[in-house]
Design an enzyme around this catalytic site. Structure first.
Site, PDB file in Angstrom:
ATOM      1  N   SER A 195       0.868  -1.187   0.000  1.00  0.00           N
ATOM      2  CA  SER A 195       0.000   0.000   0.000  1.00  0.00           C
ATOM      3  C   SER A 195       0.897   1.227   0.000  1.00  0.00           C
ATOM      4  CB  SER A 195      -0.864   0.014   1.270  1.00  0.00           C
ATOM      5  OG  SER A 195      -1.428   1.302   1.482  1.00  0.00           O
ATOM      6  N   TYR A 225      -1.515  -0.685  10.383  1.00  0.00           N
ATOM      7  CA  TYR A 225      -1.749  -1.004   8.970  1.00  0.00           C
ATOM      8  C   TYR A 225      -0.546  -0.540   8.135  1.00  0.00           C
ATOM      9  CZ  TYR A 225      -3.723  -1.137   4.300  1.00  0.00           C
ATOM     10  OH  TYR A 225      -3.928  -1.398   2.964  1.00  0.00           O
TER      11      TYR A 225
HETATM   12  P1  NAP Z   1     -11.501  -6.143   0.036  1.00  0.00           P
HETATM   13  O1  NAP Z   1     -12.420  -5.985  -1.127  1.00  0.00           O
HETATM   14  O2  NAP Z   1     -12.021  -5.960   1.411  1.00  0.00           O
HETATM   15  O3  NAP Z   1     -10.806  -7.554  -0.136  1.00  0.00           O
HETATM   16  C1  NAP Z   1     -10.098  -8.189   0.878  1.00  0.00           C
HETATM   17  C2  NAP Z   1     -10.018  -9.665   0.539  1.00  0.00           C
HETATM   18  O4  NAP Z   1      -9.313 -10.316   1.599  1.00  0.00           O
HETATM   19  C3  NAP Z   1     -11.381 -10.299   0.420  1.00  0.00           C
HETATM   20  O5  NAP Z   1     -11.369 -11.278  -0.595  1.00  0.00           O
HETATM   21  C4  NAP Z   1     -11.565 -10.966   1.789  1.00  0.00           C
HETATM   22  O6  NAP Z   1     -12.399 -12.083   1.625  1.00  0.00           O
HETATM   23  C5  NAP Z   1     -10.138 -11.364   2.091  1.00  0.00           C
HETATM   24  N1  NAP Z   1      -9.931 -11.534   3.515  1.00  0.00           N
HETATM   25  C6  NAP Z   1     -10.183 -10.632   4.494  1.00  0.00           C
HETATM   26  N2  NAP Z   1      -9.928 -11.171   5.699  1.00  0.00           N
HETATM   27  C7  NAP Z   1      -9.523 -12.449   5.463  1.00  0.00           C
HETATM   28  C8  NAP Z   1      -9.142 -13.520   6.291  1.00  0.00           C
HETATM   29  N3  NAP Z   1      -9.117 -13.402   7.635  1.00  0.00           N
HETATM   30  N4  NAP Z   1      -8.795 -14.689   5.721  1.00  0.00           N
HETATM   31  C9  NAP Z   1      -8.829 -14.835   4.371  1.00  0.00           C
HETATM   32  N5  NAP Z   1      -9.167 -13.851   3.532  1.00  0.00           N
HETATM   33  C10 NAP Z   1      -9.532 -12.674   4.069  1.00  0.00           C
HETATM   34  O7  NAP Z   1     -10.296  -5.105  -0.096  1.00  0.00           O
HETATM   35  P2  NAP Z   1      -9.221  -4.839  -1.261  1.00  0.00           P
HETATM   36  O8  NAP Z   1      -9.131  -3.378  -1.400  1.00  0.00           O
HETATM   37  O9  NAP Z   1      -9.481  -5.650  -2.451  1.00  0.00           O
HETATM   38  O10 NAP Z   1      -7.900  -5.320  -0.497  1.00  0.00           O
HETATM   39  C11 NAP Z   1      -6.979  -6.210  -1.072  1.00  0.00           C
HETATM   40  C12 NAP Z   1      -5.592  -5.824  -0.603  1.00  0.00           C
HETATM   41  O11 NAP Z   1      -5.292  -4.519  -1.122  1.00  0.00           O
HETATM   42  C13 NAP Z   1      -5.410  -5.736   0.908  1.00  0.00           C
HETATM   43  O12 NAP Z   1      -4.170  -6.337   1.257  1.00  0.00           O
HETATM   44  C14 NAP Z   1      -5.356  -4.244   1.176  1.00  0.00           C
HETATM   45  O13 NAP Z   1      -4.580  -3.936   2.311  1.00  0.00           O
HETATM   46  C15 NAP Z   1      -4.707  -3.751  -0.097  1.00  0.00           C
HETATM   47  N6  NAP Z   1      -4.917  -2.336  -0.377  1.00  0.00           N
HETATM   48  C16 NAP Z   1      -6.181  -1.857  -0.555  1.00  0.00           C
HETATM   49  C17 NAP Z   1      -6.358  -0.498  -0.795  1.00  0.00           C
HETATM   50  C18 NAP Z   1      -7.718   0.102  -0.996  1.00  0.00           C
HETATM   51  O14 NAP Z   1      -7.823   1.357  -0.973  1.00  0.00           O
HETATM   52  N7  NAP Z   1      -8.772  -0.694  -1.204  1.00  0.00           N
HETATM   53  C19 NAP Z   1      -5.239   0.351  -0.863  1.00  0.00           C
HETATM   54  C20 NAP Z   1      -3.975  -0.167  -0.668  1.00  0.00           C
HETATM   55  C21 NAP Z   1      -3.825  -1.521  -0.436  1.00  0.00           C
HETATM   56  P3  NAP Z   1     -13.353 -12.712   2.761  1.00  0.00           P
HETATM   57  O15 NAP Z   1     -13.985 -11.595   3.502  1.00  0.00           O
HETATM   58  O16 NAP Z   1     -14.295 -13.542   1.936  1.00  0.00           O
HETATM   59  O17 NAP Z   1     -12.454 -13.559   3.601  1.00  0.00           O
END
Ligand code: NAP
Length: 266
Positions: free
Chosen positions: A143, A156
């Site tokens: 991130s 985080y």
């Molecule tokens: P998201 O839509 O909330 O996706 C998160 C994914 O992780 C979901 O598939 C969720 O599935 C899974 N997950 C959450 N807790 C889990 C657990 N305990 N065990 C297994 N799987 C789990 O968010 P996203 O934005 O796509 O995030 C993906 C990555 O991008 C993360 O690492 C996040 O830190 C990073 N990121 C996001 C942003 C942003 O602005 N969105 C920015 C920078 C970095 P389930 O709930 O079905 O388990």
């Protein structure tokens, strides 16, 4: 249905929604078979059925809570024994927007289990096999908070700085063994992440929010261009290169017999 040649199996954690689900779609279209991991079995199964139908790839799912040590270990075992794996996308993660003192210690612990420990253990499970086969890649979703820890929750930011540092170290360790690694540093991406982290995406200025489709397409373009670190929003890569040059320039002076003169230690 596509007739692409098999490129091996891509394991994608957190593939049920958001960035991980887009990686699943893009990688299937690139010819990868998929192993999709998350807790939501219904969402994983729906995506797997759709992608298998549309791309002709084999798409398997594993329902696992990667914040739980026993469930991570079971997945490690499966990955260690699967020689078809050519790509691991360490994407599963959660964020937080509250300050440390306003957070529960258990929530911070949970975040570290998922963002740091599971990512490390899954990397450790696949890397030796990739090295033995002389082929493979690991994409770690970090991130911009890795380099801007004043944003969001400090744990985080720290977890994502860990992901960045681990990736830089793995590149150093594995680059001559046929293994590619990449850290992706997204800015604000329109996914369920924000609701889960405590701030609806609608509260962010629209001008800083990217779609997950654009994020993944840019990250894969960076991967194709051989980048180790991809910052999809950053207009001028020279800005990142200056940071790296300054960091590496510290090297010769980071460990000396004597403390620096400014500390006036005899
Ligand atoms: P998201 O839509 O909330 O996706 C998160 C994914 O992780 C979901 O598939 C969720 O599935 C899974 N997950 C959450 N807790 C889990 C657990 N305990 N065990 C297994 N799987 C789990 O968010 P996203 O934005 O796509 O995030 C993906 C990555 O991008 C993360 O690492 C996040 O830190 C990073 N990121 C996001 C942003 C942003 O602005 N969105 C920015 C920078 C970095 P389930 O709930 O079905 O388990």
């Amino acid at each position: 249905m596509t007739t692409l040649n098999k490129t091996g199996t891509a394991v994608i954690t957190g593939a049920s929604t958001g960035i991980g689900a887009i990686y699943a779609e893009r990688l299937a279209r690139r010819g990868y078979d998929l192993l999709l991991v998350a807790r939501s079995a219904d969402k994983l199964d729906a995506l797997a059925t759709k992608l298998a139908r549309e791309t002709g790839r084999a798409v398997a799912t594993v329902t696992a809570d990667l914040s739980k040590a026993d469930e991570v270990r079971a997945l490690e075992q499966r990955l260690r024994n699967d020689a078809s794996i050519t790509l691991l996308v360490n994407n599963a993660g959660v964020g937080a927007t509250a300050s440390l003192i306003d957070s529960s210690a258990d929530d911070l612990d949970h975040m570290l289990q998922l963002n740091v420990l599971s990512l490390t253990r899954l990397t450790h499970a696949v890397a030796p096999g990739m090295v033995a086969r002389g082929n493979g890649a690991i994409i770690n979703i970090s991130s911009i908070a890795a380099v801007a820890p004043e944003l969001l929750n400090g744990t985080y930011g720290g977890s994502k700085a860990y992901v960045l540092a681990l990736t830089q170290s793995l590149h150093h360790e594995l680059k001559d063994k046929g293994i590619r690694v990449q850290a992706v540093l997204p800015g604000a991406i329109a996914t369920p992440f924000w609701d889960r982290a405590g701030v609806p995406i609608s509260h962010l200025p629209a001008a800083i929010v990217m779609t997950p489709d654009n994020l993944v397409d840019a990250a894969l373009a960076g991967f194709d261009q051989g980048e180790v670190i991809t910052v999809p929003s950053l207009p001028d890569i020279a800005d990142w290169n200056r940071l790296e040059t300054a960091r590496l320039a510290l090297g010769p002076n980071l460990s000396h017999t004597k403390p620096a003169a400014r500390y006036q230690v005899a």
